[in-house]
Design a protein around this motif. Structure first.
Motif, PDB file in Angstrom:
ATOM      1  N   TYR A 138       1.009  -5.433   3.464  1.00 46.90           N
ATOM      2  CA  TYR A 138      -0.170  -5.959   4.147  1.00 46.90           C
ATOM      3  C   TYR A 138      -0.620  -7.232   3.447  1.00 46.90           C
ATOM      4  O   TYR A 138      -0.181  -7.563   2.332  1.00 46.90           O
ATOM      5  CB  TYR A 138      -1.300  -4.928   4.146  1.00 46.90           C
ATOM      6  N   THR A 166       1.418   4.938   0.787  1.00 45.01           N
ATOM      7  CA  THR A 166       0.857   5.995   1.624  1.00 45.01           C
ATOM      8  C   THR A 166       1.853   7.137   1.721  1.00 45.01           C
ATOM      9  O   THR A 166       3.033   6.981   1.385  1.00 45.01           O
ATOM     10  CB  THR A 166       0.529   5.469   3.037  1.00 45.01           C
ATOM     11  N   ALA A 204       0.862  -1.187   0.000  1.00 43.98           N
ATOM     12  CA  ALA A 204       0.000   0.000   0.000  1.00 43.98           C
ATOM     13  C   ALA A 204       0.893   1.231   0.000  1.00 43.98           C
ATOM     14  O   ALA A 204       1.776   1.371   0.855  1.00 43.98           O
ATOM     15  CB  ALA A 204      -0.907   0.001   1.218  1.00 43.98           C
ATOM     16  N   ASP A 246       5.691   3.229   2.198  1.00 48.33           N
ATOM     17  CA  ASP A 246       4.957   2.034   1.793  1.00 48.33           C
ATOM     18  C   ASP A 246       4.703   1.097   2.982  1.00 48.33           C
ATOM     19  O   ASP A 246       5.537   0.967   3.883  1.00 48.33           O
ATOM     20  CB  ASP A 246       5.747   1.273   0.727  1.00 48.33           C
ATOM     21  N   LEU A 271      -3.181   3.461   5.730  1.00 46.99           N
ATOM     22  CA  LEU A 271      -3.424   2.145   5.143  1.00 46.99           C
ATOM     23  C   LEU A 271      -4.897   1.972   4.787  1.00 46.99           C
ATOM     24  O   LEU A 271      -5.229   1.519   3.678  1.00 46.99           O
ATOM     25  CB  LEU A 271      -2.985   1.053   6.120  1.00 46.99           C
ATOM     26  N   ALA A 331      -5.705   3.923   1.733  1.00 44.56           N
ATOM     27  CA  ALA A 331      -5.165   3.305   0.522  1.00 44.56           C
ATOM     28  C   ALA A 331      -6.012   2.119   0.076  1.00 44.56           C
ATOM     29  O   ALA A 331      -6.100   1.826  -1.125  1.00 44.56           O
ATOM     30  CB  ALA A 331      -3.718   2.862   0.763  1.00 44.56           C
ATOM     31  N   LEU A 332      -6.640   1.444   1.025  1.00 45.74           N
ATOM     32  CA  LEU A 332      -7.467   0.286   0.709  1.00 45.74           C
ATOM     33  C   LEU A 332      -8.925   0.657   0.471  1.00 45.74           C
ATOM     34  O   LEU A 332      -9.759  -0.214   0.215  1.00 45.74           O
ATOM     35  CB  LEU A 332      -7.384  -0.745   1.839  1.00 45.74           C
ATOM     36  N   TYR A 375      -0.961  -6.142   8.693  1.00 46.04           N
ATOM     37  CA  TYR A 375       0.077  -5.349   8.035  1.00 46.04           C
ATOM     38  C   TYR A 375       1.316  -5.237   8.916  1.00 46.04           C
ATOM     39  O   TYR A 375       1.272  -5.456  10.121  1.00 46.04           O
ATOM     40  CB  TYR A 375      -0.450  -3.958   7.686  1.00 46.04           C
TER      41      TYR A 375
END
Length: 264
Positions: free
Chosen positions: A13, A6, A4, A10, A80, A83-84, A51
């Protein structure tokens, strides 16, 4: 393990299962069985996200010193989830992860559907300060083999170590050199965090699991948090040591699943 991207760096995860999001905040350390069976049980009903915190595993280094604080780690978790594409999640937190989860739930209440804490601490009292600084001293003084056994004796109860003696021995013989400076930074961040001012303002349902024989973060911490968090449920187990997701994984997972189902 996916990556991910961010703003702070990074984050590696992995995901299992499906359904409502359940982010797990787990330490890097573990024993011969690990938390795989615990995660598998949760993934039967949730989209479980695990993660590596920055500075651990395959994630980017943590920006020091602010990235090591519980508030800094909470910002990492938010990055995180962003990002998801996850607006709101349940949290399962263990040990250090409890401080991160509490900081996140206090500062981003709209993003936490339910909070489960296993083996938490409420503040850096004299006992915890002594234990954590003994760990730092051990990291500086012991070779990797002896340090691995020192940590195992602190984190796992005797009956569990006896049942898995050969596997613990293999882990100790293959232990990589420990980073004493990094260990000290992480443990001092734990001691600096005080959850007591935050706990009364938490709005999400909370489950707190403790073990009577936890040497590192004894059950008095969880009992204190359960008394401070409105409506919190306290699951007091008679044993399992500090690593409940591994040593009592089935019992803990079932309790977490039942609790989160009620708080959905």
């Amino acid at each position: 393990m996916p990556l991910a991207q961010t703003n702070g760096g990074d984050i590696h995860y992995e995901e299992r299962g499906g359904g409502a999001a359940l982010a797990t905040l787990l330490p890097q350390s573990g024993g011969p069985v690990g938390v795989g069976p615990f995660i598998h049980r949760l993934a039967a009903r949730f989209r479980v996200i695990r993660y590596d915190q920055r500075g651990t595993g395959r994630s980017a280094p943590a920006p020091a010193p602010e990235g090591m604080t519980m508030a800094g780690r909470a910002g990492e978790l938010e990055g995180l989830l962003d990002a998801l594409g996850i607006d709101r999640a349940h949290l399962f937190c263990h040990s250090t992860g409890c401080g991160i989860g509490l900081a996140f739930a206090a500062s981003r209440p709209d993003r936490v559907a339910g909070l489960a804490l296993a083996n938490p601490w409420s503040h850096g009292d004299a006992h915890l300060a002594t234990m954590q600084r003994l760990r730092v001293a051990a990291a500086r003084a012991l070779d990797p083999y002896r340090y691995a056994w020192f940590n195992a004796s602190l984190l796992f109860p005797p009956d569990y170590r006896r049942a898995h003696a050969e596997a613990f021995e293999r882990l100790a013989r293959n232990a990589p050199p420990q980073d004493a400076e990094g260990i000290e930074a992480r443990l001092e961040a734990i001691l600096a965090f005080d959850a007591r001012p935050l706990a009364p303002g938490l709005a999400c349902p909370a489950l707190i699991a403790t073990a009577a024989d936890d040497q590192l973060m004894p059950p008095w911490f969880g009992a204190e948090l359960a008394a401070l968090i409105p409506g919190a449920v306290h699951l007091a187990l008679d044993g399992g040591g500090h690593m409940l997701p591994e040593t009592r994984g089935d019992v803990l997972a079932d309790a977490v699943l039942e609790f989160l189902a009620r708080s959905a």
